[in-house]
Motif scaffolding. Structure first.
Motif, PDB file in Angstrom:
ATOM      1  N   ARG A 167       0.810  -1.207   0.000  1.00  0.00           N
ATOM      2  CA  ARG A 167       0.000   0.000   0.000  1.00  0.00           C
ATOM      3  C   ARG A 167       0.850   1.266   0.000  1.00  0.00           C
ATOM      4  NH1 ARG A 167      -1.772   4.188   0.003  1.00  0.00           N
ATOM      5  NH2 ARG A 167      -3.585   5.111   1.007  1.00  0.00           N
ATOM      6  N   ARG A 310     -16.576  -5.433   4.330  1.00  0.00           N
ATOM      7  CA  ARG A 310     -16.097  -5.730   2.976  1.00  0.00           C
ATOM      8  C   ARG A 310     -15.120  -6.898   3.007  1.00  0.00           C
ATOM      9  NH1 ARG A 310     -13.581  -0.278   1.231  1.00  0.00           N
ATOM     10  NH2 ARG A 310     -13.299  -1.177  -0.847  1.00  0.00           N
TER      11      ARG A 310
ATOM     12  N   PRO B 226      -5.517  -0.762  -9.550  1.00  0.00           N
ATOM     13  CA  PRO B 226      -6.918  -1.091  -9.830  1.00  0.00           C
ATOM     14  C   PRO B 226      -7.709   0.168 -10.184  1.00  0.00           C
ATOM     15  CG  PRO B 226      -6.162  -2.194  -7.829  1.00  0.00           C
ATOM     16  CD  PRO B 226      -5.107  -1.201  -8.210  1.00  0.00           C
ATOM     17  N   ARG B 229     -14.201   2.140  -8.935  1.00  0.00           N
ATOM     18  CA  ARG B 229     -15.533   1.840  -9.485  1.00  0.00           C
ATOM     19  C   ARG B 229     -16.320   3.104  -9.761  1.00  0.00           C
ATOM     20  NH1 ARG B 229     -17.970  -3.432  -6.658  1.00  0.00           N
ATOM     21  NH2 ARG B 229     -16.096  -4.160  -5.608  1.00  0.00           N
ATOM     22  N   GLU B 257      -7.726   7.877   2.266  1.00  0.00           N
ATOM     23  CA  GLU B 257      -7.445   6.807   1.309  1.00  0.00           C
ATOM     24  C   GLU B 257      -8.220   7.011   0.015  1.00  0.00           C
ATOM     25  OE1 GLU B 257      -9.966   6.845   3.084  1.00  0.00           O
ATOM     26  OE2 GLU B 257     -11.408   5.268   2.576  1.00  0.00           O
ATOM     27  N   PHE B 301     -14.046   2.711  -4.267  1.00  0.00           N
ATOM     28  CA  PHE B 301     -13.787   1.304  -4.584  1.00  0.00           C
ATOM     29  C   PHE B 301     -14.822   0.384  -3.951  1.00  0.00           C
ATOM     30  CE2 PHE B 301      -9.653   3.259  -5.288  1.00  0.00           C
ATOM     31  CZ  PHE B 301      -9.226   2.648  -6.440  1.00  0.00           C
ATOM     32  N   THR B 302     -15.827   0.971  -3.312  1.00  0.00           N
ATOM     33  CA  THR B 302     -16.794   0.127  -2.610  1.00  0.00           C
ATOM     34  C   THR B 302     -17.939  -0.300  -3.516  1.00  0.00           C
ATOM     35  OG1 THR B 302     -18.224   1.949  -1.894  1.00  0.00           O
ATOM     36  CG2 THR B 302     -16.328   1.431  -0.496  1.00  0.00           C
TER      37      THR B 302
END
Lengths: 481, 481
Positions: A167, A310, B226, B229, B257, B301-302
């Protein structure tokens, strides 16, 4: 000139240099007694040892500069030293040298909460710097087991990695300013406190990872980051390395911004820990037959259960598909600590069964199964009484490909095979498109790999840079190149 | 020897070199006609121009190596060139040189979805690389306005920044492997595809940001990440720079973040855009009297509304405390695009009112109010008819401290003051602990600042490195150092 007179001259020269050093920084800062010097002359594993003609303990950058200036004038080799926690002998003299320990330079120089920067002396331990950041609700996200001893200057000189590179990147990415005493004693003040600075060559990046062969890091400006509000940690037995990779992809897709650690321990590694630290294993319901395990950690910044939910969902999915066979989600700080203690017990466990070979390679993530299979086969062919102890930072493609003897009595045989094993793993990792030293550096122990596996132009550029910045070859002589 | 015969010799030598280049890579790859060369001889703003004795368009690394070898043997200066989108004249010849454009080297060499790495030719545009990543549900998070023209080699040579450095770092942090043709034509293949590699000096970091003065970047391995979303974007009028900093701290604490962009536009900047692009302003209900604005963006990203909700809460809190006076949260991709179009319209808007001075400095975030106040005062003292147009990456402490004339007729006066303005802003940013060039580099235009503001040891190390890697001084002669 006879050998005897050379020694006499060298000795006389050393006496002169020591007198000049005492004159410059005081007798209390120059250790000459063999008993006082001893702990600076070998590493924590007692794998490397050498001779310090004296050990100097400067209290400031100016004192380091004086020391370097004296040594430069006298053509005396110097070895910069941090916490001596390295694994490749980089901080231990190979030829009699003046060892310069930064251990007395431990000041916090400046803290900027808005910019989230911390300017420190290089001798401050990583643990102390991390604690300081933590007290201000910020984080210095460099996570290595040796943080209590490792010093900032050392982790910069070796570009330390650790368990949350996934990270936060390597130490390199945390350093925005640097102060270095050069080979001739001049001070380079590059202690800028801004993350963005495109004004010429990236000099700081040349010193980061240079293992003390180009200059002595005396200070640094570190970029801190917001402290997470919580962490979510899980330990998951996993049936195979392929399954482990599937879980990585699943978690990376589901929560890439939160995933900070993705650690792998092979079945043999888990069994070894369980045998040497049954207490730790029992606390986690792990046994010698649990097989390989993953340690997964996410940071939460929401202050809610969202991140835990999550992770719960993603691991639940992996359970259903059989990619993991169980999932222990830490329900308390104590349980999280227990999981990490299990992971950190590997060195101890290896020490319990005899001689241990430590290795550290990286490959593209997709080649990890090949690395493990081919590397283990190569080791068994070289030393049938060996057990590969593979673990590490799977999320980064970085495996610590260690080796223990099958029985303690096989220690000597393993030790005899160590150079062959290291060479085989180095060759394999390069064949697979990776690196023969992901985190540990080159130091004394991987110089042959560097000269064997790096191209002519690459080695020549390194030598040109070394010659430009350390023309007399006095900085950590015999290391790296 | 008379001047005339030198010219004749130089010209004869040039003819010989061109013949050798044609022989090596074909006449279709060597442009000698002045009309063909013209577009390679000046930058997109027509602020810098020079002479290309010829322009070569190699199709491969091997061809670049041949070209470099010929030029090295003949002692001919070379200028590596990417998309010519730089702002400091770094890619335009100062002395007659062979210009080497990488524009024909546009191949994707390898893509590894597991390792999330992309190996490319240096001539590929950033936009094409980003599009490729996007097609594979990954991101190359380097966000600059010029992505359609800027080439990977150019953004590496200049260590480009952009609008999401706050989260993803500079270009340096995206590069894990590099291929470089050296001054003498040898090829350094450092195209390793692993993020962790501690095997010697960080050579790639020496070339990153070296502005083509040490070698020609011909290929790179880029670390992808990545793809989010979704994104959440807001435009918020803000009463003062102090309030803007408060909002930054609030968002950084609440969702560090997720926060990827935190852009500031001063009141004068907003008014200028509104006057030149009233259509864009109207679409966002912004007017010339709206005052300063923030553009804030978070990545999600959720796959839920969680990120939007968190941002909504944080901005709602800032509204209540008066730190922002309004908040337009984009409700559609079109609305998000409109917000970014407003931000990206600054160059266009400046061009609409006459001569424009571009500058780019960084300071520790807490010093931003001082930078804006003192910098504006300094500019007004130098050129009373000027208007500071301050905007940029507030989250990184990086302000583009541009200047426009108060009326178009004052353009000439402003142009006359440009060197003084740039010097004043450079001095101020350094005084405040920052950098006189955060993103743009040094090139031709900031060499005087480099020599004035960097220390003796720093400049000397840069010169030593230049001399070591480019001993004949042929690489982008006259730039940076």
């Amino acid at each position: 000139m006879s050998g005897h007179s050379v020694t006499a001259n060298a000795s006389a020269m050393t006496e002169t240099v020591i007198a000049a050093l005492v004159d410059a920084i005081g007798s209390g800062s120059v250790l000459t007694d063999p008993a006082d010097r001893a702990r600076y002359e070998s590493d924590w594993r007692n794998r490397y040892s050498g001779t310090a003609s004296c050990v100097v303990l400067p209290r400031s950058t100016a004192e380091v500069a004086k020391v370097m200036s004296i040594c430069y004038e006298a053509r005396v080799a110097v070895v910069p030293q941090g916490g001596r926690t390295g694994l490749v002998g980089g901080a231990i003299p190979q030829i009699p040298s003046v060892v310069i320990s930064l251990e007395r330079m431990t000041q916090i120089r400046a803290f900027d909460p808005l910019g989230m920067t911390l300017a420190v002396d290089a001798g401050l331990t990583l643990g102390a710097a991390r604690a300081y950041a933590g007290e201000h609700d910020l984080a210095l996200p460099i996570l290595i087991g040796a943080e209590g001893s490792a010093q900032i200057g050392g982790i910069i000189a070796t570009n330390a990695g650790g368990s949350n590179v996934l990270r936060y990147g390597m130490t390199r990415q945390r350093v925005i300013g640097l102060e270095v005493v050069l080979a001739d004693g001049r001070i380079w003040n590059g202690m800028r406190s801004v993350a963005k600075d495109n004004t010429g060559y990236g000099l700081q990046h040349l010193f980061i990872g240079s293992e003390g062969t180009l200059g002595i890091v005396t200070g640094a400006v570190l970029q801190l980051s917001p402290a997470p509000r919580g962490v979510v940690t899980a330990l998951c037995p996993v049936p195979s390395i392929d399954a482990a990779l599937s879980v990585l992809l699943k978690l990376r897709a589901a929560m890439p911004e939160a995933l900070v650690a993705f650690e792998f321990m092979s079945a043999a590694t888990v069994a070894l820990i369980a045998s040497q630290r049954p207490d730790l294993a029992a606390a986690l319901a792990i046994s010698g037959e649990s097989g390989a395990c993953l340690l997964v950690e996410c940071e939460d910044f929401t202050g809610t259960d969202a991140t835990q939910d999550r992770m719960h969902d993603a691991l639940g999915n992996a359970l259903e598909t059989g990619e993991i066979s169980d999932a222990l989600l830490a329900q308390s700080v104590a349980q999280r600590d227990a999981i990490w203690a299990f992971r950190e017990a590997i060195s101890f466990a290896q020490n319990g069964v005899g001689y241990s070979v430590k290795n550290d390679v990286s490959v593209p993530i997709g080649r990890i199964p090949d690395l493990l299979a081919q590397g283990s086969a190569a080791i068994m062919a070289i030393c049938p009484d060996a057990v590969p102890i593979c673990y590490g930072h799977l999320g980064d493609g970085n495996i610590h490909f260690n080796v223990s003897p099958a029985v303690p009595e096989a220690s000597a045989a393993l030790q005899g095979c160590e150079p062959q094993i290291n060479a085989a793993l180095a060759d394999l990792s390069e064949e697979l498109g990776g690196s023969f030293s992901a985190e540990h550096g080159v130091g004394q122990s991987k110089r042959d790999s560097l000269s064997r596996l790096r191209s002519g132009p690459e080695l020549e550029m390194m030598r040109q840079i070394k010659a430009a910045l350390d023309p007399l070859g006095l900085m950590n002589t015999g290391k790296l190149l």
